[in-house]
Write an enzyme that holds these catalytic residues in place. Structure first.
Site, mmCIF file in Angstrom:
data_model
loop_
_atom_site.group_PDB
_atom_site.id
_atom_site.type_symbol
_atom_site.label_atom_id
_atom_site.label_comp_id
_atom_site.label_asym_id
_atom_site.label_seq_id
_atom_site.Cartn_x
_atom_site.Cartn_y
_atom_site.Cartn_z
ATOM 1 N N ASP A 103 73.060 61.605 -16.516
ATOM 2 C CA ASP A 103 73.061 62.970 -15.584
ATOM 3 C C ASP A 103 71.565 63.415 -16.072
ATOM 4 O O ASP A 103 71.417 64.072 -17.087
ATOM 5 C CB ASP A 103 73.957 63.902 -16.058
ATOM 6 C CG ASP A 103 74.052 65.182 -15.502
ATOM 7 O OD1 ASP A 103 73.494 65.205 -14.523
ATOM 8 O OD2 ASP A 103 74.373 66.012 -16.111
ATOM 9 N N ASP A 290 68.959 65.348 -8.979
ATOM 10 C CA ASP A 290 70.076 65.256 -9.912
ATOM 11 C C ASP A 290 70.738 64.261 -9.954
ATOM 12 O O ASP A 290 71.867 64.018 -8.794
ATOM 13 C CB ASP A 290 70.756 66.732 -9.757
ATOM 14 C CG ASP A 290 71.740 66.919 -10.793
ATOM 15 O OD1 ASP A 290 71.982 65.940 -11.541
ATOM 16 O OD2 ASP A 290 72.343 68.015 -10.809
#
Length: 508
Positions: A103, A290
């Site tokens: 992430d 992201d």
């Protein structure tokens, strides 16, 4: 702001889950974390909602470093999910295997702890046992992370982390001892490995990526993502540590500098609908790349207009319509008297502090608390007022009548996305929908309806979901656009840590 909450959709008919593999080049300096896709037919649903990072699902067993087959048990899901990307790591010596989300929107590594006794989620996931690792070092400092609707808490420990053939030594990570609620219970991944900057790391822990660079484990201070959006192929994607894989992109990357460390944040030129040459970012927009967000997120006022343009029908907000009905004429009068738009809502006592009102739903992290700050979503009525001002100002410039302006704003209220962002579209109308484009580094990066609409199922049972979801990030971080997996699936993304920049090229 700390850790940004994630938004994700869950597909009930066809769930694409990614089975991890990891391997390294012969010289040990380039590490690829490959991702395989598997299909699951699953109609069972859990009640409630969760953020995407907490709602990733699916995990395979197998030996670290080998490609595993796609057989696995079905998973109970909440709502819908398009595709989730995860890989396998090892913690300790010998390595204890865990599946994690890689992430770029957070910076900590955490896995469930063997000392997690009272959270149901821990019963269904691999748990780290410090007593079985010869390289474990005690830390004990407490830690907690809030991911929107999901959270974890526990304590820091230190151990070796295995990624393919590489071993990161003396890495601080969180042993999660509490995973409350159904958020992690509904997911099959074990933990999260953050690839953001240390500035948003809870407890100021040095991220795994930093350690890889410091210990000379990678060829170059660069990592890159290829996310496969072709549902017919088994290979789900690839994360390369130490470089890029040339076979997964076309042409050259367009690079833009990181403007604020924490997230991989950069300046974005504009957001355009169809053939329009002017968009919603006349003064530029801030954006982040992201990998932990499935969709494309942006300010509610803009997302609502995009969803209207593509014919998406969101869940009607009665509060928004009430605001327009009660205050619409007053807003128009104030706009016509040339009162500054940003002052109107505060003059009507709907907003305080010149429009920023933080009494709404709060999303906090330990980082924010340590800094004595909080960040969150604006008060709903204040937010609706500010959106209405923008909508009406736009219509006044087009010389629309008061009646038409009120009607237009009322229609937009009906297009507001639901609280978790879901907005449906007619699958038969994809060919008539406009392209949506983002300008980055002077270049236009477009998405076709087939790329920004998530299609679930086949034939008459098919459902189509808008890939655009609303999220209002308060200043100073926001307003902020989040370019998640829908965008990164179309555009191969390079995170150049050494030069503090992000690069995009068409994926191949």
């Amino acid at each position: 702001m700390g850790t940004l909450f994630k938004v994700s959709l869950f597909l009930s008919f066809l769930l694409l889950l990614l089975a991890p593999t990891a391997y390294s080049a012969a010289n040990g300096k380039l590490v690829r974390v490959g991702l395989k896709k598997r299909k699951i037919n699953q109609l069972n649903q859990l009640s409630g909602h969760a953020g995407s990072k907490e709602r990733y699902a699916g995990r395979n067993s197998g030996i670290l470093g080998n490609i595993r087959d796609s057989d696995s048990d079905a998973i109970a899901l909440t709502n819908y999910m398009d595709a989730q990307y995860y890989g396998e790591i090892g913690v300790g010596t010998p390595p204890q295997k865990f599946t994690v989300i890689f992430d770029t929107g957070s910076s900590n590594l955490w896995v469930p702890s063997a000392k997690c006794y009272f959270s149901m989620a821990c019963l269904f996931h691999s748990k780290y046992k410090s007593s079985q690792s010869s390289t474990y070092m005690k830390n004990g400092k407490s830690a907690a992370i809030q991911y929107g609707t999901g959270s974890i808490s526990g304590f820091f420990s230190q151990d070796s982390i295995t990624l393919g053939d590489l071993v990161v030594k003396k890495q601080d990570f969180i042993e999660a001892t509490k995973e409350p609620g159904v958020t992690f219970l509904a997911a099959k991944f074990d933990g999260i490995l953050g690839l953001g900057f240390q500035e948003i790391s809870v407890g100021d822990a040095v991220p795994v990526w930093y350690k890889m660079v410091e210990q000379g484990l990678v060829q170059e201070p660069v990592f890159s993502f290829w996310l496969n959006r072709n549902v017919e192929e088994n290979e789900g994607g690839e994360l390369v540590f130490g470089g890029v894989d040339a076979k997964h992109f076309k042409g050259d990357h367009t690079y833009v500098p990181v403007t604020q460390k924490g997230y991989w944040q950069f300046d974005m030129g504009d957001v355009l609908i169809g053939d329009n040459t002017t968009g919603f970012c006349s003064d530029g927009c801030a954006a982040i790349a992201d990998s932990g967000t499935s969709l494309l997120a942006g300010p509610t006022a803009v997302i609502t207009q995009i969803n209207q343009a593509i014919g998406a029908a969101g869940v009607m907000s009665q509060q928004c319509k009430t605001l327009v009905d009660h205050y619409g004429k007053t807003i128009i009068e104030k706009l016509l008297t040339e009162i500054r738009p940003e002052k109107i809502c505060s003059q009507m006592n709907l907003c305080t502090f010149d429009g920023s009102h933080d009494t709404g739903m709060i999303i906090e992290s330990v980082v924010d608390k340590n800094n004595g700050k909080s960040s969150g979503l604006r008060d709903e009525m204040c937010n609706y007022c500010e959106m209405a001002v923008g909508w009406m100002e736009n219509q006044i410039k087009r010389n629309q009548s008061e009646k038409d302006i009120i009607h237009y704003a009322d229609q937009l209220c009906e297009k507001l996305p639901s609280p978790m962002g879901e907005s449906g579209v007619d699958c038969n109308k994809l060919s008539s929908m406009p392209n949506i484009a983002f300008t980055i580094g002077g270049k236009t990066f477009g998405l076709s309806p087939q790329e920004y609409i998530l299609k679930v199922g086949e034939g008459k049972a098919a459902q189509c979901i808008s890939g655009f979801t609303a999220m209002d990030v308060a200043p100073p971080r926001g307003p902020l656009w989040i370019l998640g997996d829908i965008f990164m699936g179309k555009y191969h993304t390079v995170f150049d840590y050494g030069n503090s920049r992000v690069g995009f090229a068409e994926a191949a």
